[in-house]
Design an enzyme around this catalytic site. Structure first.
Site, PDB file in Angstrom:
ATOM      1  N   CYS A   1     -39.449  45.355 -28.383  1.00  0.00           N
ATOM      2  CA  CYS A   1     -39.224  44.553 -29.600  1.00  0.00           C
ATOM      3  C   CYS A   1     -40.187  44.929 -30.712  1.00  0.00           C
ATOM      4  O   CYS A   1     -39.901  44.723 -31.876  1.00  0.00           O
ATOM      5  CB  CYS A   1     -39.435  43.072 -29.321  1.00  0.00           C
ATOM      6  SG  CYS A   1     -38.497  42.491 -27.945  1.00  0.00           S
TER       7      CYS A   1
ATOM      8  N   CYS B   1     -46.468  38.372 -32.723  1.00  0.00           N
ATOM      9  CA  CYS B   1     -45.941  38.403 -34.095  1.00  0.00           C
ATOM     10  C   CYS B   1     -46.541  37.310 -34.980  1.00  0.00           C
ATOM     11  O   CYS B   1     -46.633  37.485 -36.198  1.00  0.00           O
ATOM     12  CB  CYS B   1     -44.435  38.253 -34.091  1.00  0.00           C
ATOM     13  SG  CYS B   1     -43.633  39.314 -32.898  1.00  0.00           S
TER      14      CYS B   1
ATOM     15  N   GLU C   1     -31.798  42.885 -22.301  1.00  0.00           N
ATOM     16  CA  GLU C   1     -33.024  43.423 -21.726  1.00  0.00           C
ATOM     17  C   GLU C   1     -33.221  42.952 -20.284  1.00  0.00           C
ATOM     18  O   GLU C   1     -33.652  43.708 -19.424  1.00  0.00           O
ATOM     19  CB  GLU C   1     -34.217  43.000 -22.597  1.00  0.00           C
ATOM     20  CG  GLU C   1     -35.453  43.833 -22.373  1.00  0.00           C
ATOM     21  CD  GLU C   1     -36.529  43.546 -23.425  1.00  0.00           C
ATOM     22  OE1 GLU C   1     -36.437  44.084 -24.527  1.00  0.00           O
ATOM     23  OE2 GLU C   1     -37.458  42.784 -23.123  1.00  0.00           O
TER      24      GLU C   1
ATOM     25  N   LYS D   1     -41.985  46.393 -39.209  1.00  0.00           N
ATOM     26  CA  LYS D   1     -40.523  46.220 -39.291  1.00  0.00           C
ATOM     27  C   LYS D   1     -39.964  46.963 -40.496  1.00  0.00           C
ATOM     28  O   LYS D   1     -38.803  47.356 -40.513  1.00  0.00           O
ATOM     29  CB  LYS D   1     -40.166  44.739 -39.370  1.00  0.00           C
ATOM     30  CG  LYS D   1     -40.397  43.978 -38.073  1.00  0.00           C
ATOM     31  CD  LYS D   1     -39.324  44.253 -37.032  1.00  0.00           C
ATOM     32  CE  LYS D   1     -39.688  43.624 -35.694  1.00  0.00           C
ATOM     33  NZ  LYS D   1     -38.834  44.094 -34.593  1.00  0.00           N
TER      34      LYS D   1
ATOM     35  N   SER E   1     -37.582  49.635 -22.576  1.00  0.00           N
ATOM     36  CA  SER E   1     -36.232  49.102 -22.574  1.00  0.00           C
ATOM     37  C   SER E   1     -35.456  49.826 -23.658  1.00  0.00           C
ATOM     38  O   SER E   1     -35.990  50.103 -24.731  1.00  0.00           O
ATOM     39  CB  SER E   1     -36.284  47.609 -22.884  1.00  0.00           C
ATOM     40  OG  SER E   1     -35.024  47.186 -23.347  1.00  0.00           O
TER      41      SER E   1
ATOM     42  N   GLU F   1     -32.158  55.834 -36.432  1.00  0.00           N
ATOM     43  CA  GLU F   1     -31.377  55.229 -35.344  1.00  0.00           C
ATOM     44  C   GLU F   1     -30.735  53.914 -35.785  1.00  0.00           C
ATOM     45  O   GLU F   1     -29.771  53.464 -35.183  1.00  0.00           O
ATOM     46  CB  GLU F   1     -32.274  54.942 -34.126  1.00  0.00           C
ATOM     47  CG  GLU F   1     -32.854  56.170 -33.431  1.00  0.00           C
ATOM     48  CD  GLU F   1     -34.194  56.600 -34.020  1.00  0.00           C
ATOM     49  OE1 GLU F   1     -34.526  56.189 -35.156  1.00  0.00           O
ATOM     50  OE2 GLU F   1     -34.909  57.371 -33.345  1.00  0.00           O
TER      51      GLU F   1
ATOM     52  N   GLU G   1     -39.458  50.238 -39.098  1.00  0.00           N
ATOM     53  CA  GLU G   1     -38.349  50.239 -38.138  1.00  0.00           C
ATOM     54  C   GLU G   1     -36.997  50.269 -38.860  1.00  0.00           C
ATOM     55  O   GLU G   1     -36.090  51.008 -38.469  1.00  0.00           O
ATOM     56  CB  GLU G   1     -38.425  49.003 -37.235  1.00  0.00           C
ATOM     57  CG  GLU G   1     -37.347  48.974 -36.167  1.00  0.00           C
ATOM     58  CD  GLU G   1     -37.284  47.640 -35.430  1.00  0.00           C
ATOM     59  OE1 GLU G   1     -37.853  47.556 -34.334  1.00  0.00           O
ATOM     60  OE2 GLU G   1     -36.677  46.683 -35.945  1.00  0.00           O
TER      61      GLU G   1
ATOM     62  N   GLU H   1     -30.814  44.740 -18.082  1.00  0.00           N
ATOM     63  CA  GLU H   1     -31.335  46.092 -17.862  1.00  0.00           C
ATOM     64  C   GLU H   1     -32.464  46.051 -16.837  1.00  0.00           C
ATOM     65  O   GLU H   1     -32.521  46.875 -15.917  1.00  0.00           O
ATOM     66  CB  GLU H   1     -31.855  46.610 -19.213  1.00  0.00           C
ATOM     67  CG  GLU H   1     -32.343  48.044 -19.219  1.00  0.00           C
ATOM     68  CD  GLU H   1     -32.925  48.429 -20.590  1.00  0.00           C
ATOM     69  OE1 GLU H   1     -33.316  47.518 -21.357  1.00  0.00           O
ATOM     70  OE2 GLU H   1     -32.974  49.638 -20.880  1.00  0.00           O
TER      71      GLU H   1
END
Lengths: 667, 169
Positions: A298, A502, A278, A357, A318, A365, A360, A281
């Site tokens: 994230c 988190c 990251e 999560k 990102s 993907e 996710e 990038e």
């Protein structure tokens, strides 16, 4: 001077407390509440916090401002009666299958009924059972257990700025529900779970998937591997009597081994990896001044939020997968080969503070073929419950070390679990990449703390980096509005959906309030200080991974395994309705008036098209319709000519007419 | 109501925008906006509600909440003729129940339904029209019929059906 309340006969000084309730609690009296949360607006619906005030009679303490000399009685027969009656009425309308309820033992309704000695409910029960909403990968909604306190409605609207839930219908039929009574999966819910975190009963709970974990652990053909997220270590102990913020990673590792996990890794390792990718990038973008500000990616709830509400910012996210996502690829595509086993025989479980999560891990993907890279996500609460179920005496366990190689982390990877941690970890790397020199000062304290919006300006080798850190999506929403109006400018923005990051995730143990979050946050920064290595780029295992597998940050292999793509999503799923009559042989031209397109002026586009088509005398050959969401929001406004979706933003209306004419010639 | 150039449904969508704009897309104007939109469509379609929510910058769940709170709003398509049978005390004792049954039979409503499949008629009860002197009272769209009998209401419905049949030609 002169700021005194008399509470049950005792004088209590107050300063800037907003309501009598806060002062009463200050005086050491725990007034009961369902609908009061200091972080949310005052609603005054549950009537639990009623008190008697001289000269005012019975009032809700939550919605009465304190005044000097006020005489407050918190425990008179009248207020006790009101509380008991309110409880009894709530219980009459409540599914009272307590023994089999997921919330049993942590339910506020159960707790207060015990406290007020409700042993019998005189009223009949509800006459119909409403269907459960099991559509979401993260949250279960049971309307039969809802007491209409509205906590979820306000947390979603006020903290996350979305408003997935609201009151609907009325009287005895009143319900808290997503729009149109749809399932949570069909609306704009980002799965952050904060609604479940504030729900006093089991009306909103986190989807329990421990049975899937038990099945994998009991399957001799499976190699079961765990990754433990940074924020779990400072909270898991709370389920076994420890203080919030106490680091219990070592005990958790022993407990997982006792449960039958074959390997236990640390998500902080892939957090280090995330920082490598990251930051690389970001430095590239910063040098070229493109796609700035760069937003972190994230937090899966934030990512889904952008996909739904700000598709125009998808390029600014990102492209890095989250640490959980990177770990999935690392285990299934790399470790499996190293261990010489078929990836299908690995069952990879994430232990996360987070409910999003779960969503996710199910994203296409993050799957190879139809097998997900992360097979299952368990929350801190779920793993704690499994440890309890197995009868493990957690508090007295010996500590054990994580497995190598992916149990080795830097302090930068550990603070990922706190709001500001990703930005700070990134700065520790960016400072070295940009300046080309090793830095010793690794603490960037401006990004720390629970504040909703934090800003920092850091100068590295003459280059000024402007950084913003937000937690709570409402704060992100407001910040985006300011960026888009040109009022502010940033280079790097970290967003975490949950308050405090988190560590305040909805999968964490209860209570999950501000005080608890503060202590957990402190615990994480302590853990960072204890690490010998504080910077991700120092992690020798990360370095080895690059030399043996990935090449360098941003390489093709890194992109394939550690990066991802995003998709625009429509907010509310449903049937498209046609808003004009379609002629039999007319060419179909659809103009999207969904959220993004509408905001980009699609309505005007449609009007102009209509006028131009009429002027060209083509009205009988073309049918122009307003339709909803082609899921091409990034190109908003979208126009569909025949079967082809066109990003109308790059065409003038006249050019669109030319395209339509072209199509007509072909038809 | 004649509009020759623009098809009916298309005109309706323009109307939604007109209505939203007329009230300056103000959140506080949600109820009048919903009222006018319902006037146009005879009900509140889901996607139109989402569209209104977007235009007013509030959540679709909130718009849904308001639309379901008030009995005047319907989220299901209503018939061209909405028949409200008063079932207040006065009308009830003067025999509104058999009249309701007669209407349902006449327009051919299956049990549990309030609107006919062809969207011709919607039949529902209301608590009190405040027209107790005319009991039993029935309102069809905006027209009040007093001291209704089973025979009378059947005749009225026949007339409406005939009017429709002629209008279609």
């Amino acid at each position: 001077m002169g700021n005194t309340l008399y509470i049950d006969g005792r004088p209590v000084e107050f300063t800037d407390e907003k309501n009598v309730l806060e002062v009463v609690r200050l005086a050491g009296i725990e007034l009961p509440t369902f609908c009061y949360h200091s972080e949310l607006s005052v609603y005054g619906a549950c009537r639990m916090c009623v008190v008697e005030v001289d000269g005012m009679g019975i009032v809700g303490a939550c919605s009465t401002p304190p005044r000097d000399g006020m005489v407050v009685r918190t425990n008179t027969p009248r207020v006790r009666n009101i509380r008991r009656m309110a409880l009894e009425l709530l219980l009459a309308n409540h599914d009272r299958e307590c023994t089999t309820c997921t919330k049993s033992g942590q339910c506020k309704l159960q707790d207060l009924s015990n406290r007020f000695g409700i042993k019998h409910v005189r009223f009949g029960g509800r006459d119909e059972t409403l269907a459960l909403d099991l559509s979401s990968p993260s949250i279960v909604r049971d309307p039969n257990k809802c007491i209409l306190c509205g906590d979820c409605v306000r947390v979603c609207r006020e903290i996350q700025g979305i408003g997935v839930l609201d009151f609907a219908h009325r009287g005895s039929k009143a319900q808290v529900t997503p729009a149109f009574g749809k399932g949570l999966e069909e609306v704009d819910c980002v799965s952050c779970g904060q609604c479940a975190a504030v729900c006093p009963t089991a009306a909103l709970t986190i989807k329990n998937e421990t049975d899937i974990a038990w099945a994998a652990l009991n399957d001799p053909g499976k190699v079961v591997i765990a990754q433990i997220a940074p924020a779990v270590r400072v909270a898991i102990g709370e389920m076994f009597g420890a203080k919030p913020g106490e680091i219990n990673l070592g005990k958790l590792v022993s407990a997982l081994r006792l449960l039958g996990f074959d390997k236990v890794f640390d998500t902080s390792f892939t957090a280090d990896l995330t920082i490598m990718e990251e930051t690389n990038e970001f430095v590239e973008r910063f040098k070229k001044s493109e796609k700035l500000p760069q937003f972190t990616s994230c937090c899966p709830a934030w990512v889904k939020y952008v996909e739904q509400f700000h598709p125009e910012l998808l390029d600014n996210l990102s492209s890095c997968r989250s640490p959980q996502g990177m770990f999935g690829a690392l285990v299934k595509n790399h470790l499996a080969k190293e261990m010489n086993i078929d990836p299908k025989d690995i069952f990879f479980i994430s232990i996360m503070p987070c409910t999003a999560k779960k969503f996710e891990a199910k994203r296409p993907e993050f799957s190879s073929g139809d097998t997900p890279e992360v097979d299952l996500v368990l929350t801190t609460q779920e793993i704690g419950n499994m440890i309890k179920e197995a009868g493990i005496d957690f508090a007295n366990l010996d500590v054990e070390a994580l497995d190598m190689p992916f149990g080795f982390t830097s302090g930068a990877g550990v603070i990922f679990g706190s709001s500001g941690g990703v930005a700070e970890a990134s700065l520790r790397a960016a400072a070295e990449i940009i300046s080309g020199e090793e830095i010793d000062a690794v603490d960037f304290k401006q990004t720390r703390g629970l504040t909703g919006l934090k800003e920092a300006e850091v100068e590295i080798s003459g280059a000024k980096l402007k950084i913003a850190v937000v937690n709570g999506l409402k704060n992100a929403k407001d910040l985006i509005a300011k960026i888009q109006s040109g009022e502010v400018h940033y280079d790097l923005i970290e967003v975490m959906a949950c308050p405090g990051g988190c560590i305040g995730g909805a999968g964490q143990p209860t209570p999950n309030d501000t005080t608890t979050r503060e202590q957990r946050m402190k615990g994480l920064y302590e853990a960072d200080k204890l690490q010998q290595l504080r910077k991700s780029q120092q992690n020798p295992i990360v370095q080895k991974l690059y030399s043996q597998w990935l090449g360098e940050p941003g390489s093709d292999i890194a992109h394939e395994n550690l990066h991802t793509t995003y998709q625009s999503r429509r907010r509310i799923k449903g049937q498209n309705i046609t808003l004009s009559e379609t002629g039999e042989e007319k060419l179909y031209v659809g103009v999207c008036v969904g959220t993004s397109c509408y905001l980009k002026g699609s309505y005007d586009t449609m009007q102009q098209l209509r006028e131009l088509i009429a002027a060209e005398d083509l009205a009988d050959k073309v049918s122009i319709e307003a339709t909803f969401c082609f899921e091409n929001c990034a190109g908003a406004p979208s126009v569909k000519i025949g079967d082809e979706i066109i990003n109308a933003s790059s065409f003038k209306p006249q050019e669109l007419v030319a395209l339509i004419k072209n199509k007509l010639a072909l038809v | 109501m004649a509009n020759t150039t623009v098809p009916k449904a298309q005109r309706s969508f323009e109307k939604v925008n007109e209505i939203v704009r007329k009230y300056e897309a103000k959140e506080s104007m949600l109820i009048p906006i919903l009222q006018e939109v319902q006037e146009e469509y005879r009900y509140l379609p889901e996607e139109i509600l989402t569209y209104i929510a977007t235009a007013l910058d509030i959540s679709p769940a909130t718009v849904y909440g308001v639309a379901t709170f008030y009995a005047q709003f319907s989220l299901n398509p209503k018939g061209k003729y909405v028949i409200n049978v008063c079932d207040g005390t006065a009308c009830h004792v003067r025999g509104s129940s058999p009249i309701l049954e007669a209407i349902r039979r006449k327009v051919g409503l299956a049990a549990g339904k309030i609107t006919t499949d062809d969207l011709g008629f919607t039949v529902q009860t209301v608590s009190c029209l405040g027209a107790c002197g005319l009991a039993p009272a029935v309102v069809i769209n905006d027209k009040v019929y007093g001291q209704v009998t089973e025979e009378a209401i059947e005749l009225i419905i026949d007339q409406l059906k005939q009017k429709e049949a002629e209008g279609d030609n």
